[in-house]
Structures are given as structure tokens and as C-alpha cells.
Design a protein around this motif. Structure first.
Motif, short mmCIF file in Angstrom:
data_model
loop_
_atom_site.label_atom_id
_atom_site.label_comp_id
_atom_site.label_asym_id
_atom_site.label_seq_id
_atom_site.Cartn_x
_atom_site.Cartn_y
_atom_site.Cartn_z
N SER A 177 -10.80 -8.45 12.54
CA SER A 177 -10.05 -9.29 11.95
C SER A 177 -9.95 -9.19 10.33
O SER A 177 -9.23 -9.32 9.75
N ILE A 178 -11.37 -8.65 9.99
CA ILE A 178 -11.46 -8.57 8.60
C ILE A 178 -10.93 -7.29 7.99
O ILE A 178 -9.77 -7.31 7.00
N ALA A 179 -10.87 -6.23 8.72
CA ALA A 179 -10.07 -5.10 8.67
C ALA A 179 -8.44 -5.28 8.74
O ALA A 179 -7.80 -4.81 7.72
N HIS A 180 -8.23 -6.07 9.48
CA HIS A 180 -6.75 -6.29 9.50
C HIS A 180 -6.54 -7.20 8.22
O HIS A 180 -5.14 -6.91 7.66
N GLN A 181 -7.28 -8.15 7.87
CA GLN A 181 -6.79 -8.90 6.64
C GLN A 181 -6.75 -7.74 5.13
O GLN A 181 -5.95 -7.74 4.48
N TRP A 182 -7.49 -6.94 5.32
CA TRP A 182 -7.72 -6.14 4.37
C TRP A 182 -6.30 -5.01 4.39
O TRP A 182 -5.82 -5.00 3.20
N ALA A 183 -5.88 -4.73 5.52
CA ALA A 183 -4.72 -3.96 5.57
C ALA A 183 -3.48 -4.82 5.10
O ALA A 183 -2.56 -4.24 4.17
N VAL A 184 -3.53 -6.26 5.31
CA VAL A 184 -2.21 -6.86 4.75
C VAL A 184 -2.29 -6.98 3.19
O VAL A 184 -1.18 -7.15 2.83
N GLN A 185 -3.37 -7.16 2.86
CA GLN A 185 -3.82 -7.30 1.41
C GLN A 185 -3.46 -5.87 0.71
O GLN A 185 -3.41 -5.88 -0.62
N GLY A 186 -3.06 -4.96 1.35
CA GLY A 186 -2.73 -3.40 0.70
C GLY A 186 -3.77 -2.74 0.44
O GLY A 186 -3.89 -1.69 -0.53
N PHE A 187 -5.07 -2.77 1.09
CA PHE A 187 -6.28 -2.01 0.73
C PHE A 187 -6.22 -0.60 1.62
O PHE A 187 -7.22 0.07 1.31
N GLY A 188 -5.55 -0.47 2.65
CA GLY A 188 -5.61 0.97 3.43
C GLY A 188 -4.75 0.94 4.75
O GLY A 188 -3.99 -0.20 4.85
N VAL A 189 -5.00 1.62 5.54
CA VAL A 189 -4.46 2.04 6.59
C VAL A 189 -5.38 1.31 7.68
O VAL A 189 -6.55 1.91 7.77
N ILE A 190 -4.70 0.78 8.84
CA ILE A 190 -5.74 0.63 9.97
C ILE A 190 -5.06 1.18 11.48
O ILE A 190 -3.72 1.05 11.45
N TYR A 191 -6.10 1.36 12.31
CA TYR A 191 -5.68 1.89 13.62
C TYR A 191 -6.03 0.88 14.72
O TYR A 191 -7.27 0.78 15.04
N TYR A 237 0.92 -1.06 -0.04
CA TYR A 237 -0.16 -0.01 0.02
C TYR A 237 0.86 1.28 -0.01
O TYR A 237 0.59 2.05 -0.88
N LEU A 238 1.94 1.20 0.85
CA LEU A 238 2.70 2.37 1.01
C LEU A 238 3.58 2.72 -0.25
O LEU A 238 3.83 3.88 -0.71
N GLN A 239 3.87 1.47 -0.98
CA GLN A 239 4.55 1.76 -2.45
C GLN A 239 3.63 2.54 -3.25
O GLN A 239 4.10 3.32 -4.34
N GLU A 240 2.62 2.10 -3.26
CA GLU A 240 1.36 2.61 -4.38
C GLU A 240 1.04 4.06 -3.77
O GLU A 240 0.79 4.74 -5.01
N HIS A 241 0.73 4.33 -2.69
CA HIS A 241 0.07 5.36 -2.31
C HIS A 241 0.96 6.33 -1.51
O HIS A 241 0.78 7.56 -1.27
N GLY A 242 2.20 5.95 -1.32
CA GLY A 242 3.28 6.82 -0.50
C GLY A 242 2.83 6.67 0.95
O GLY A 242 1.91 6.48 1.52
N ARG A 243 3.82 7.02 1.78
CA ARG A 243 3.93 6.83 3.16
C ARG A 243 3.86 8.17 3.92
O ARG A 243 4.36 9.26 3.52
N PRO A 244 2.82 8.58 4.55
CA PRO A 244 2.37 9.72 5.34
C PRO A 244 3.38 9.86 6.22
O PRO A 244 4.07 9.23 7.04
N ALA A 245 3.93 11.18 6.19
CA ALA A 245 4.99 11.62 7.16
C ALA A 245 4.74 12.06 8.66
O ALA A 245 5.51 12.01 9.51
N HIS A 246 3.28 12.25 8.73
CA HIS A 246 2.77 12.87 9.88
C HIS A 246 1.07 12.38 9.91
O HIS A 246 0.32 12.16 9.12
N PRO A 247 0.71 11.95 11.30
CA PRO A 247 -0.57 11.79 11.33
C PRO A 247 -1.65 12.39 10.66
O PRO A 247 -2.66 12.13 10.34
#
Length: 318
Positions: free
Chosen positions: A247-261, A189-199
Motif C-alpha cells: 500500500s505504501i508503494a501504491h501511495q508512492w506511485a500516486v504521488q508521482g515517484f515511479g512505476v508500480i507493477y 510522473y509520465l509528464q516529467e519522465h516520459g511514457r515508456p512505449a514498450h515494457p
């Protein structure tokens, strides 16, 4: 006023389970007439109405529910004590005093009803449950996995594992682990969308939200790390995916669909494997301690105490 024998308690419990004297009498192998007479005798001796009867069903009164709740645990403790007493012998007792290791471990019996969050269970708890049951082959585990909160007393839960600060209640609580939330995402996800530098930049990212205490959490909070801390930063987030199962949100994050908190406990294994990355090492999210909640210290079965100790040890070892 007193309960004269355990059959009276067992009858009340079976009436609550089956919803009728007929169902209760079948389980206890007595006639419906005998069951009715036993219940009436108990009510007369206590001076309390324990059940409300109708032509089709039977339900407990408030007094009956109170007696059922404590009676259930009292009978479980009695069954556990009898099982331990039957297995006791001088050789085993002497070995236990010497701390002879696994062979001296009490042989616990009975059922433990556990309620736990979905992601924590799948990520960390299942192996701990497996190892505990392997140590105590006479135990039975009844596991409810959900991010919705059960009523511990009403739903007859022996042990509930819950995140966060606890509201005042009559429940017994033991803190199992300290944890905080953190914002994480996959390398893809970070490679495709860039890594945020600040929250504060999270508002421009696809954030994966899920229910926390029965509501979708769309405000993520951070403080600078360090002994002095700093001002609280609250970030409003949005995204294309949300759910009621963490746990589904966790799986989505691992698959590269977004950021989780998420709690750092939930993502511990994903961080260790490199599947997810901590986005803000210099910031920390909300405190999210993990607690074990139990209905009563006074009537707490040894098997529940043993499981809580096992979980605390296993989580600290990670």
C-alpha cells in the motif's frame, strides 16, 4: 476414546492460551487442583499425553496441538449452532423458507479472524467488511493486515485472502476474483519522465518494488494481450524506493515517484479516478487470482461461509 464434555476441550484451549493450569483454572472458575484432575482424566481416557509440564509453564504436545486445533473450531461451531437455535421460532423459520429478505437472514454470532494483503484491504475490502458487519451486528471481526504470509493453522486464522497460484495443501480454497498484474504510473510522473512505449523500456525508469511472498520482486513479466498470447517478456527493474508494504508503494506511485507493477484489483480505484494510468494496454502481466483460504471445509462455521460469499459478491460487483 471420546471427549465426555465441552469443559474438557475448553480447559485444553485455555491451557494453550494461558500457558499454565493456574491461568486456565481462573478463566474457567475452578480450582487449579480440579483443572489438573480434569486434564489427567482426559489424558488417561484418550491414552495420549496432551501437555508437557514444567515447574514454570505448560505447553501442548503434538497430539495436544492437533486436538486444540480441531477442538477450537468444534466449540465455535457449537456456540454458533446454539445461538441460532435459541433465536429460532416458527415465525422466523417460516419467513426464512419464503425468502423474506434481510429480516430472514440468519443472526450470525462469534469472531472471524481474517488475514488479508495490505493494499487490497485499504482499497477494496474495508467497505465490504463494514457492510458485512452492518448486516450481522452480533459478529466480531479480528483483522490482520500484512503482506507477510501467516500460517493459517498455527496462527488460528479463519480466513486468509491471498493472491496468486496456490501450493498443494490441506487447506480449502475458493477463487474470489480473476486478476492480472499491470504496470501503472501517475500522469505527473509520465509528464516529467516520459511514457515508456514498450515494457522493455521500464529498465530506464524509476520502478517502485515491494515484497511479494516475502521477497522483493525486481523481475516484471508481460505477455502480449489477445487470444494467441505471445512470448513471455521478463524485464529487470530497479528504482530508488522499495518497501515491505504494497500500500505504501501504491501511495508512492500516486504521488508521482515511479512505476508500480500491481494487481488490477489493487489499482482499480486509482485507475477509475485517473490517479494512475495503465502503461501498456496491449500487454498483460502475471496472472494473479485472488483466493479465500480456510483451514477446513468440514468444520467451517457458517459465519465464515457468509463472509466469503459477501466478499465474492462485492468484488465481482466492482
Amino acid at each position: 476414546m471420546k471427549i465426555e464434555n465441552t469443559d474438557e476441550l475448553r480447559l485444553l484451549l485455555e491451557c494453550a492460551r494461558g500457558g499454565s493450569l493456574t491461568a486456565a483454572s481462573k478463566v474457567m472458575d475452578i480450582t487449579p487442583a480440579a483443572a489438573s484432575a480434569m486434564l489427567k482424566k482426559l489424558e488417561a481416557r484418550l491414552g495420549l499425553r496432551l501437555v508437557e509440564r514444567s515447574t514454570r509453564a505448560l505447553r501442548l504436545t503434538q497430539a495436544g496441538e492437533q486436538l486444540r486445533e480441531h477442538g477450537q473450531r468444534a466449540l465455535e461451531l457449537l456456540d454458533e449452532g446454539l445461538a441460532l437455535a435459541l433465536e429460532a421460532d416458527p415465525v422466523a423459520a417460516a419467513a426464512g423458507k419464503r425468502g423474506a429478505g434481510a429480516d430472514a437472514m440468519p443472526r450470525l454470532r462469534g469472531r472471524i479472524r481474517v488475514s488479508a494483503p495490505s493494499d487490497l484491504t485499504r482499497q477494496l475490502l474495508l467497505p465490504l467488511f463494514d457492510s458485512f458487519l452492518a448486516l450481522h451486528p452480533a459478529l466480531e471481526l479480528q483483522l490482520n493486515v500484512s503482506d507477510s504470509l501467516l500460517d493459517i493453522v498455527k496462527d488460528e486464522v479463519d480466513l486468509a485472502l491471498r493472491y496468486g497460484q496456490l501450493a498443494d495443501s490441506g487447506l480449502v480454497a475458493r477463487r474470489l476474483a480473476e486478476a492480472r498484474r499491470m504496470a501503472v504510473a501517475s500522469p505527473g510522473y509520465l509528464q516529467e519522465h516520459g511514457r515508456p512505449a514498450h515494457p522493455s523500456e521500464l529498465g530506464a525508469h524509476n520502478c517502485l518494488c515491494f515484497k511479494i511472498r516475502n521477497r522483493i520482486e525486481r523481475s516484471w513479466r508481460f505477455r502480449p494481450r489477445g487470444p494467441e498470447g505471445g512470448a513471455l517478456l521478463s524485464v529487470a527493474v530497479q528504482g530508488r524506493r522499495s518497501c515491505d508494504d504494497a500500500s505504501i508503494a501504491h501511495q508512492w506511485a500516486v504521488q508521482g515517484f515511479g512505476v508500480i507493477y500491481k494487481s488490477e484489483l489493487d489499482v482499480r480505484l486509482s485507475l477509475a479516478s485517473g490517479a494512475l494510468v495503465d502503461l501498456f494496454p496491449d500487454w498483460q502481466g502475471d496472472d494473479l487470482p485472488l483466493h479465500a483460504l480456510m483451514p477446513s471445509q468440514r468444520f467451517l462455521p457458517q459465519r465464515v461461509r457468509a463472509l466469503v460469499d459477501h466478499l465474492a459478491q462485492g468484488l465481482s460487483a466492482g
